[in-house]
Design a protein around this motif. Sequence first.
Motif, mmCIF file in Angstrom:
data_model
loop_
_atom_site.group_PDB
_atom_site.id
_atom_site.type_symbol
_atom_site.label_atom_id
_atom_site.label_comp_id
_atom_site.label_asym_id
_atom_site.label_seq_id
_atom_site.Cartn_x
_atom_site.Cartn_y
_atom_site.Cartn_z
ATOM 1 N N GLU A 675 39.294 68.308 16.936
ATOM 2 C CA GLU A 675 38.337 67.616 17.804
ATOM 3 C C GLU A 675 38.352 68.211 19.210
ATOM 4 O O GLU A 675 37.294 68.333 19.856
ATOM 5 N N ALA A 676 39.527 68.598 19.687
ATOM 6 C CA ALA A 676 39.615 69.224 21.010
ATOM 7 C C ALA A 676 38.839 70.535 21.036
ATOM 8 O O ALA A 676 38.104 70.824 21.996
ATOM 9 N N GLU A 677 38.973 71.349 19.987
ATOM 10 C CA GLU A 677 38.227 72.605 19.921
ATOM 11 C C GLU A 677 36.726 72.345 19.897
ATOM 12 O O GLU A 677 35.942 73.067 20.528
ATOM 13 N N GLN A 678 36.308 71.288 19.188
ATOM 14 C CA GLN A 678 34.886 70.977 19.108
ATOM 15 C C GLN A 678 34.340 70.523 20.459
ATOM 16 O O GLN A 678 33.249 70.935 20.872
ATOM 17 N N VAL A 679 35.096 69.683 21.170
ATOM 18 C CA VAL A 679 34.630 69.204 22.470
ATOM 19 C C VAL A 679 34.593 70.333 23.490
ATOM 20 O O VAL A 679 33.642 70.471 24.261
ATOM 21 N N ILE A 680 35.637 71.183 23.485
ATOM 22 C CA ILE A 680 35.710 72.273 24.456
ATOM 23 C C ILE A 680 34.712 73.372 24.118
ATOM 24 O O ILE A 680 34.206 74.059 25.008
ATOM 25 N N GLY A 681 34.409 73.549 22.844
ATOM 26 C CA GLY A 681 33.425 74.548 22.447
ATOM 27 C C GLY A 681 34.029 75.848 21.966
ATOM 28 O O GLY A 681 33.309 76.732 21.502
ATOM 29 N N PHE A 682 35.323 76.017 22.052
ATOM 30 C CA PHE A 682 36.026 77.189 21.546
ATOM 31 C C PHE A 682 37.487 76.794 21.358
ATOM 32 O O PHE A 682 37.885 75.674 21.718
ATOM 33 N N LYS A 683 38.274 77.717 20.822
ATOM 34 C CA LYS A 683 39.676 77.412 20.580
ATOM 35 C C LYS A 683 40.514 77.839 21.783
ATOM 36 O O LYS A 683 40.753 79.028 21.989
#
Length: 732
Positions: A675-683
């Motif tokens: 979910e963090a990767e999805q919110v931030i937009g990248f890994k």
Amino acid sequence: MSFLAPLMLLGATAVTIPVVLHFFYKTRYRKLPWGAMRFLKQSIEQTSRRLKFQEYILLALRCLCLLLLAGALARPSCTTFHTGGRGESVDAVFVFDTSFSMGARDGEVTRLDRAKQAAQTIIDNLPPNSTVQIYASADRSSFLGPVTPGNLDQARQVVQTIELTSQAGDALPGLAEAYAALDRGAGSNKEVYLFTDLQKTGWDQQAAAVRAKAAEIKQRATLVVVRCGSQDRPINNVAIVDITYPGGIPHTGSRLPVTVLLKNTGKNPVRNLSVTLDVDGKHGDKESNTVDEIPPGQTFPAQLTAKLDTAGAVLLTAKVTQDDLPGDNQLDRLIPVRDRIRVLVVDGAPDPRDPKQSAGHFLRNALLPVPANQIDDYFVKVTVVPVEEAGPGLLGVNDIVFLCNVAASPADRPGVPGLSAEFVERLGTFVKDGGSLVIGTGDNFVASRYNAILGSGGAHLLPFDVEEVVGTLPETPSHPAPDTADPASYLARFRDDPFRTASANVDVFRFVGINDADKPNGRVLMRLSYQKPWITSRNVGDGEVVFVSTSLDASWTNWCANSGSYVSFVQLTLSYLTGKATRGVNVVAGGPLVWHPVEARHGFEIVRPDGKRVKLGKATGGDGGAKLTVNYADTGVAGLYHMGVEGEDPPIGPRFAVVPDLRESDNLDSLNDAEAEQVIGFKPVLVLAGVDGDNALTSERNRREWTIWVLLGLFFVACGEAGWAWVCGRAW
């Protein structure tokens, strides 16, 4: 690809050395004729082409070795210009989430303590000549230090001084500040560290803007998210949502029934919870209650009482214990306590023959809901006068004024007395200075005259301009519509029983039309069944006006005979209007504190909850009739703030109760890695604080640098060159 030491690429010029040696330093010999060689000429010509090809391959391998050696010394990086590898100095930006959920204890230490430990480890392992900039961020961000970014000892001290706020989290301000801080770093290798518990509410509320800002940071720096909370252990938490005193009017000499509203925002039931309430810090009068159980997600009203001895703004403090998040375990509320409330009722149609049918009679009984032998000792003092006796001097000794079926002026209706011009002028000042006005209509009401004298054409006291009287058939009267009560108003309780049923049974036969679309300052609090406004209000200066579109006697409605609705309305209105004395002094963390002092001859200061005094300077404004104003905005920590003149001990100015922003603990769920990767937009680089975080960062820096791989390639090429040289040197 970029190079961390690009000057070392100059070493690639050494590739010319084997070329020069190959072409200009061949073995020199002298031709001698020999008869026997004549027969070998043809064979030599056949093999010479093959030998030259082998030599060119050997030359290429030797040149490639030199190129790879120069490339390894230049330290190639697999990413863009903003990042470096192992050993390269770093311009680091630390952003600490200081919302109060970081004070949760989901292990042996709090999340903030875990963040501090992780930051210290990162600072200890930064390459030489690195810099650090540290910011605190909740729903706004601020720079903490160090003054000299290259002073890492100072950075360590700054980390230790970081404190929590009582504000809700928001990831965007911290990301925006970090992006701006990248410009203040002189190096090309930049890293941004976010120390956060990744609480969903702080990342989801501005998700699109967060993603866009993170993408901008990615173009210039490596983003490292240091998770400081544990996903395996849920937080047990009960928040104090509110302190209310429904239906009560605080006055001296009484014990006020108080409801402390508690909400379990955790995932597990909370049992045997202790709730306490004290008044102005008097622990001797503290009252406590024990709540057996609150299920997850449920709200529970704990009933206590507060002993009120003194008049003025009194501080109620509610506390709970025994949960994992202390940030919302205390709530302060300043309430207005009166020794008496003085009410003036101006009756426009008193009936000497039958006084019990006048609006003044009904209002007096509703304002004094006690037996006749207790009226003299009751804290509400009511004065009822006919309109011709309503002089401006009466306004100086009363807190609330009721106008009941009053003509706006003596010229409205022949033979009917009305308000004097002097009274109307003084009434406008009375309301602007903080007084309260309630207007009821009746047969003496003339819409055009009210608009011209009390409305938009005169004193600007009416919430909306009014229209002509509307009548209904006796068999089809209008009724109040409790469902239309404004949920955010003091009449919201009319949406629920018993007020709902009692109000729905009221018959309204006549009412004044209201054009509620012509003035944005007015507010409709409740409507009639015909969807016409029934009760409206408007703030005028520091005071407020409440307008009832029907009569307050029995001439247009049977409302006054329905005590469940009529008396409740009067008492709720009285409680609401007298409570305006402390409106603006109960503030959510982060909100501004505003005081309007009478004079500005001296400077002002404020005492914070920790006892620290902050100088505020002199008041601003005061020109052209504007009020003098003293402002203070640094209210990130909940507690009691006290303003006053510089040097006063204790200050004699107003007190302000700052409460936690409860959006922070309403949902304690945190983002998982996906979910963090999805919110931030990248890994980003995701690191768990306290769990081998330094090795993860070192691995990330090593991953960004290709030096090892280039050296490995050099080794294989050198081996190939040696093998090929052996092949070329064999005897034929």
